[in-house]
Design an enzyme around this catalytic site. Structure first.
Site, PDB file in Angstrom:
ATOM      1  N   PHE A  12       0.816  -1.210   0.000  1.00 24.30           N
ATOM      2  CA  PHE A  12       0.000   0.000   0.000  1.00 24.30           C
ATOM      3  C   PHE A  12       0.854   1.267   0.000  1.00 24.30           C
ATOM      4  CE2 PHE A  12      -2.266   2.798   3.284  1.00 24.30           C
ATOM      5  CZ  PHE A  12      -2.741   3.669   2.317  1.00 24.30           C
ATOM      6  N   LEU A  34       5.328 -10.305  -2.098  1.00 26.30           N
ATOM      7  CA  LEU A  34       3.976 -10.420  -2.653  1.00 26.30           C
ATOM      8  C   LEU A  34       3.023 -11.160  -1.717  1.00 26.30           C
ATOM      9  CD1 LEU A  34       4.751 -11.128  -6.431  1.00 26.30           C
ATOM     10  CD2 LEU A  34       4.325  -8.938  -5.305  1.00 26.30           C
ATOM     11  N   SER A  36       1.162  -9.694   0.518  1.00 28.55           N
ATOM     12  CA  SER A  36      -0.065  -8.896   0.545  1.00 28.55           C
ATOM     13  C   SER A  36      -0.173  -7.983  -0.664  1.00 28.55           C
ATOM     14  CB  SER A  36      -0.134  -8.054   1.828  1.00 28.55           C
ATOM     15  OG  SER A  36       0.968  -7.174   1.915  1.00 28.55           O
ATOM     16  N   ASP A  52      12.039 -12.309   0.359  1.00 29.94           N
ATOM     17  CA  ASP A  52      11.706 -12.018   1.753  1.00 29.94           C
ATOM     18  C   ASP A  52      12.829 -11.203   2.378  1.00 29.94           C
ATOM     19  OD1 ASP A  52      11.039 -12.068   4.438  1.00 29.94           O
ATOM     20  OD2 ASP A  52      10.615 -14.219   4.482  1.00 29.94           O
ATOM     21  N   ALA A  76       6.793  -5.127   5.966  1.00 34.38           N
ATOM     22  CA  ALA A  76       6.403  -5.417   7.348  1.00 34.38           C
ATOM     23  C   ALA A  76       5.157  -6.275   7.393  1.00 34.38           C
ATOM     24  CB  ALA A  76       6.145  -4.113   8.112  1.00 34.38           C
ATOM     25  N   GLN A  77       4.962  -6.899   8.534  1.00 34.02           N
ATOM     26  CA  GLN A  77       3.675  -7.481   8.902  1.00 34.02           C
ATOM     27  C   GLN A  77       2.961  -6.376   9.663  1.00 34.02           C
ATOM     28  OE1 GLN A  77       0.416  -8.649  10.193  1.00 34.02           O
ATOM     29  NE2 GLN A  77       1.735  -8.441  11.991  1.00 34.02           N
ATOM     30  N   TYR A 144       2.650  -6.643  17.404  1.00 32.70           N
ATOM     31  CA  TYR A 144       2.985  -5.761  16.287  1.00 32.70           C
ATOM     32  C   TYR A 144       3.712  -4.516  16.781  1.00 32.70           C
ATOM     33  CZ  TYR A 144       2.373  -2.081  12.842  1.00 32.70           C
ATOM     34  OH  TYR A 144       2.608  -1.029  11.990  1.00 32.70           O
ATOM     35  N   ASN A 173      -2.347   6.471  11.402  1.00 34.91           N
ATOM     36  CA  ASN A 173      -3.135   5.540  10.591  1.00 34.91           C
ATOM     37  C   ASN A 173      -3.204   6.053   9.154  1.00 34.91           C
ATOM     38  OD1 ASN A 173      -3.832   4.730  13.342  1.00 34.91           O
ATOM     39  ND2 ASN A 173      -5.391   3.468  12.361  1.00 34.91           N
ATOM     40  N   ARG A 270     -10.714  -4.805  20.012  1.00 34.60           N
ATOM     41  CA  ARG A 270     -10.087  -6.113  19.912  1.00 34.60           C
ATOM     42  C   ARG A 270      -8.766  -6.108  20.683  1.00 34.60           C
ATOM     43  NH1 ARG A 270     -10.674  -6.152  13.461  1.00 34.60           N
ATOM     44  NH2 ARG A 270     -10.151  -3.986  13.932  1.00 34.60           N
TER      45      ARG A 270
END
Length: 309
Positions: A12, A34, A36, A52, A76-77, A144, A173, A270
């Site tokens: 993104f 790839l 995501s 990776d 990143a995750q 995270y 964000n 959450r």
């Protein structure tokens, strides 16, 4: 013209950074696994290497081949909920991946400047004050947040002990074109998709959770400003300094789309999520002249236009 390497450059934010570097006349290399990102989002004109970042040998080969003057490290995750479910995978991507990039950079004869995508929304925990500056103690409340803080600490360590030119950007964000609703960090894209499909919505934090939303083009300008100098060795907030409750956010999207949700459920936060936080970005503004230019409504309108809504 400079050689620039963007990790996560099909994702993104990374794809927007890569495109901006191309537009600036740079020779751009992109690394992405790839996981995501989509193949169709590989920016036209880049040299693409699939792999990776946590694979140290792979990163060493790519960095030696590209010999970049700047590395924008965005791979990143990025999901809080996924980090809680898969903490080892989260740490591999965010800690080992960052260390692998830094080691590859350090071993070049002339190490590049490294600009790191850190987290401002998850590194401070739930502060008493709503708007925080960089002096606020770090208190991540999720795997995270902890893994991104660890990556930032490695980055700053490499700057202090190896004399590398590094800077960390603690992002609020981020939203905008190419943020897919399948990734749970993108509440604006999630709301837009569910409204378009006439599906029910859930407001976590009972609608009162608040976030600092910053448009992706403003974030890209921050990366370019950081690469250009003026800041070195530290961590800087990148945000708008405005906290918007999720229910207010939904109202803006509904109005701009001319739609109402099928139904709205209010639920607790959450696990690992922060209730309310905004970022004071004045330190970065004062050193670079950067400032966000999109209001929330302008940014959402631009995002919806990119969807053809």
């Amino acid at each position: 013209m400079a050689n620039v390497l963007v990790t996560g450059g099909v994702g993104f934010i990374g794809s927007h950074v890569a495109e901006a570097c191309l537009e600036a006349g740079d020779s751009v290399w992109v690394v992405d696994n790839l996981a995501s990102g989509l193949v169709e989002d590989i920016p036209q004109g880049v040299v693409f290497r699939e792999g990776d970042v946590a694979d140290a040998a792979f990163m060493r080969r790519v960095v030696e081949e590209a010999r970049p003057a700047v590395i924008h490290h965005l791979a990143a995750q990025s999901s809080v909920t996924h980090s809680l479910a898969e903490p080892l995978l989260d740490a591999r991507a965010n800690v080992l991946g960052t260390l692998s990039v830094l080691e590859a950079a350090r071993l070049l004869e002339t190490p590049p400047r490294v600009v790191y995508a850190a987290t401002g929304g998850a590194c401070y925990g739930d502060p008493e004050e709503e708007i925080v500056d960089e002096g606020r103690p770090l208190a991540p409340a999720s795997h995270y947040g902890m893994s991104k803080v660890a990556g930032e600490r490695y980055l700053i360590f490499y700057g202090e002990h190896f004399g590398m030119n590094v800077v960390s950007l603690r992002l609020a964000n981020v939203y905008g074109p190419r943020q897919r609703p399948s990734l749970d960090a993108g509440v604006i894209s999630i709301f837009a998709e569910k409204l378009a499909r006439g599906e029910p919505l859930t407001l976590y934090g009972h609608g009162r959770a608040g976030r600092d939303y910053v448009y992706v083009k403003d974030v890209v300008e921050a990366f370019l400003a950081a690469a250009g100098g003026g800041v070195d060795g530290g961590a800087y907030n990148i945000g708008t300094g405005v906290v918007t409750e999720v229910e207010t956010l939904l109202g803006i999207i509904c109005r701009l789309m001319g739609k109402s949700p099928l139904s709205v459920e209010r639920a607790p936060l959450r696990a690992g999520e922060v209730f309310r936080i905004g970022l004071d970005a004045r330190a970065f503004e004062q050193k670079t002249g950067w400032r966000h230019s999109y209001s929330l409504e302008e940014g959402i309108a631009a995002f919806l236009e990119s969807l053809g809504v």
